[in-house]
Design an enzyme around this catalytic site. Structure first.
Site, mmCIF file in Angstrom:
data_model
loop_
_atom_site.group_PDB
_atom_site.id
_atom_site.type_symbol
_atom_site.label_atom_id
_atom_site.label_comp_id
_atom_site.label_asym_id
_atom_site.label_seq_id
_atom_site.Cartn_x
_atom_site.Cartn_y
_atom_site.Cartn_z
ATOM 1 N N ASP A 31 49.930 30.107 36.844
ATOM 2 C CA ASP A 31 49.866 31.381 37.535
ATOM 3 C C ASP A 31 48.367 31.678 37.704
ATOM 4 O OD1 ASP A 31 50.683 34.005 38.422
ATOM 5 O OD2 ASP A 31 50.121 34.750 36.447
ATOM 6 N N LEU A 32 48.028 32.631 38.550
ATOM 7 C CA LEU A 32 46.603 32.916 38.784
ATOM 8 C C LEU A 32 46.170 34.236 38.133
ATOM 9 C CD1 LEU A 32 43.860 32.470 40.092
ATOM 10 C CD2 LEU A 32 44.830 33.191 42.263
ATOM 11 N N ASP A 33 46.686 35.346 38.697
ATOM 12 C CA ASP A 33 46.268 36.660 38.216
ATOM 13 C C ASP A 33 46.687 36.862 36.764
ATOM 14 O OD1 ASP A 33 45.271 37.719 40.769
ATOM 15 O OD2 ASP A 33 47.354 37.582 41.403
ATOM 16 N N THR A 48 42.254 39.337 37.422
ATOM 17 C CA THR A 48 42.604 40.142 38.601
ATOM 18 C C THR A 48 43.830 41.013 38.386
ATOM 19 O OG1 THR A 48 43.422 38.055 39.391
ATOM 20 C CG2 THR A 48 41.524 38.987 40.566
ATOM 21 N N LYS A 93 53.301 43.111 37.193
ATOM 22 C CA LYS A 93 52.669 41.808 37.007
ATOM 23 C C LYS A 93 53.570 40.693 37.512
ATOM 24 C CE LYS A 93 49.545 43.015 33.276
ATOM 25 N NZ LYS A 93 49.238 42.841 31.844
ATOM 26 N N GLY A 94 53.014 39.837 38.360
ATOM 27 C CA GLY A 94 53.759 38.699 38.874
ATOM 28 C C GLY A 94 54.730 39.046 39.984
ATOM 29 N N ARG A 151 53.911 41.916 46.606
ATOM 30 C CA ARG A 151 53.290 43.172 47.040
ATOM 31 C C ARG A 151 54.303 44.269 47.340
ATOM 32 N NH1 ARG A 151 49.405 42.061 51.841
ATOM 33 N NH2 ARG A 151 48.774 40.426 50.383
ATOM 34 N N SER A 176 51.118 31.118 42.334
ATOM 35 C CA SER A 176 50.790 32.547 42.327
ATOM 36 C C SER A 176 51.586 33.267 43.394
ATOM 37 C CB SER A 176 49.299 32.746 42.598
ATOM 38 O OG SER A 176 49.024 34.118 42.813
ATOM 39 N N ALA A 177 52.099 34.455 43.038
ATOM 40 C CA ALA A 177 52.807 35.281 44.018
ATOM 41 C C ALA A 177 51.851 35.924 45.009
ATOM 42 C CB ALA A 177 53.589 36.373 43.292
ATOM 43 N N SER A 178 50.551 35.779 44.770
ATOM 44 C CA SER A 178 49.566 36.471 45.615
ATOM 45 C C SER A 178 49.285 35.736 46.913
ATOM 46 C CB SER A 178 48.257 36.650 44.855
ATOM 47 O OG SER A 178 47.290 37.217 45.709
ATOM 48 N N ARG A 179 49.336 36.479 48.016
ATOM 49 C CA ARG A 179 48.973 35.914 49.324
ATOM 50 C C ARG A 179 47.468 35.763 49.437
ATOM 51 N NH1 ARG A 179 53.800 37.563 53.164
ATOM 52 N NH2 ARG A 179 55.344 37.711 51.516
ATOM 53 N N ASN A 180 46.751 36.282 48.461
ATOM 54 C CA ASN A 180 45.293 36.140 48.424
ATOM 55 C C ASN A 180 44.862 34.993 47.498
ATOM 56 O OD1 ASN A 180 44.446 38.566 50.052
ATOM 57 N ND2 ASN A 180 45.643 39.609 48.475
ATOM 58 N N LYS A 229 59.353 35.552 42.065
ATOM 59 C CA LYS A 229 59.597 35.573 40.631
ATOM 60 C C LYS A 229 60.361 36.870 40.322
ATOM 61 C CE LYS A 229 54.985 33.555 40.053
ATOM 62 N NZ LYS A 229 53.593 33.747 39.550
ATOM 63 N N GLU A 287 51.970 31.444 32.317
ATOM 64 C CA GLU A 287 52.175 32.765 32.934
ATOM 65 C C GLU A 287 51.795 33.917 32.006
ATOM 66 O OE1 GLU A 287 53.207 34.806 35.243
ATOM 67 O OE2 GLU A 287 53.915 33.496 36.840
ATOM 68 N N ASP A 288 51.320 35.014 32.620
ATOM 69 C CA ASP A 288 51.042 36.228 31.842
ATOM 70 C C ASP A 288 52.104 37.304 32.053
ATOM 71 O OD1 ASP A 288 50.249 36.745 34.535
ATOM 72 O OD2 ASP A 288 49.186 38.526 33.821
HETATM 73 P P1 B16 Z 1 49.083 40.011 46.794
HETATM 74 P P2 B16 Z 1 50.256 36.108 40.193
HETATM 75 C C1 B16 Z 1 50.645 38.357 41.579
HETATM 76 O O1 B16 Z 1 49.891 37.224 41.306
HETATM 77 C C2 B16 Z 1 50.159 39.546 40.781
HETATM 78 O O2 B16 Z 1 50.438 39.370 39.403
HETATM 79 C C3 B16 Z 1 50.856 40.788 41.244
HETATM 80 O O3 B16 Z 1 50.390 41.909 40.529
HETATM 81 C C4 B16 Z 1 50.609 40.968 42.748
HETATM 82 O O4 B16 Z 1 51.285 42.119 43.231
HETATM 83 C C5 B16 Z 1 51.119 39.726 43.466
HETATM 84 O O5 B16 Z 1 50.434 38.604 42.976
HETATM 85 C C6 B16 Z 1 50.951 39.815 44.972
HETATM 86 O O6 B16 Z 1 49.595 39.791 45.300
HETATM 87 O O7 B16 Z 1 49.272 41.466 47.130
HETATM 88 O O8 B16 Z 1 47.632 39.592 46.705
HETATM 89 O O9 B16 Z 1 49.887 39.112 47.696
HETATM 90 O O10 B16 Z 1 50.230 36.802 38.866
HETATM 91 O O11 B16 Z 1 51.621 35.558 40.590
HETATM 92 O O12 B16 Z 1 49.144 35.102 40.354
HETATM 93 MG MG MG Z 2 50.024 36.743 36.688
#
Ligand code: B16
Ligand code: MG
Length: 214
Positions: free
Chosen positions: A8-10, A16, A44-45, A48, A113-117, A144, A168-169
């Site tokens: 996982d990333l964040d 982050t 967390k995880g 958006r 990572s669930a993050s699109r960033n 997730k 994972e956190d």
């Molecule tokens: P974004 P992870 C997740 O990343 C974050 O934990 C979560 O808080 C966030 O809302 C999600 O990414 C979406 O991020 O808005 O940047 O697409 O923990 O899966 O690395």
């Molecule tokens: Mg995380």
């Protein structure tokens, strides 16, 4: 024996989770939505839109789809602004060493990572090239705690899930790893990550010898 590490990333490679929290908090304060760190634990995880739904449900606020889209975009703008200042110094201690050691042992490295960033953040952190595969959260059907993103990474790495270790956190992330049929290492409070096979305070405590036979 393990053949791949799927991170996982964040909250695992960098802090982050805090940056996401501050971006949500800024938007919530502007909108008069009650939001605190306790509610943030549930985010967390979580992706958006689902994160925004949790904030709105907690605040007892009902909004149109358009209004929700606008709030999610505003939060993301705050988040993107914040990560523009990220540098390799923001990696958690021990991350580069762990990635190097894992590579030296021939382990495949994936990012779930669930993050699109995520890809942009990895570039800012200077570790984008270290991964064999980075999942594109926008192309994953179910978020997730469903296992889809971890299974996508395992398939791309061509490693059977039973030979993968997920790290994972987030509670939702640990559940996703277990549903994928992988071993789960939790980073953080063991009480919040009770499904994990092992739990560490921080990624710096990840000992390859303990989890992957040499
Ligand atoms: P974004 P992870 C997740 O990343 C974050 O934990 C979560 O808080 C966030 O809302 C999600 O990414 C979406 O991020 O808005 O940047 O697409 O923990 O899966 O690395
Ligand atoms: Mg995380």
């Amino acid at each position: 024996p393990a053949q791949a590490l799927i991170f996982d990333l964040d909250g695992v490679l960098t802090d982050t989770a805090q940056t996401h929290y501050r971006a949500w908090k800024r938007m919530a304060d502007e909108e008069g939505l009650p939001f605190d760190r306790h509610v943030n634990e549930q985010l967390k995880g979580v992706d958006r839109m689902a994160s925004l739904e949790i904030i709105l449900r907690h605040a007892g606020r009902v909004l149109s789809a358009e209004a929700k889209q606008a709030l999610a975009e505003r939060k993301n703008a705050y988040y993107v602004e914040a990560i523009a200042a990220v540098t390799p110094a923001d990696l958690f201690p021990g991350v580069e060493r762990l990635l190097e050691q894992a590579r030296a042992r021939g382990l495949k490295l994936g990012l779930a990572s669930a993050s699109r960033n995520a890809a942009a953040l990895l570039e800012r952190l200077g570790i984008g090239r270290r991964f064999d595969y980075i999942a594109d959260a926008a192309r994953i059907a179910r978020a997730k705690p469903e296992p889809d993103i971890f299974l996508d990474v395992a398939a791309a790495l061509a490693v059977p899930p039973a030979q993968c270790i997920g790290i994972e956190d987030a509670a939702a992330g640990v559940i996703a790893i277990k549903r994928a049929g992988m071993a789960a290492v939790g980073i953080g409070d063991p009480a919040a990550l009770s499904g994990a096979d092992a739990c560490l305070d921080a990624i710096a405590g990840f000992d390859l010898d303990a989890f992957v036979s040499p």
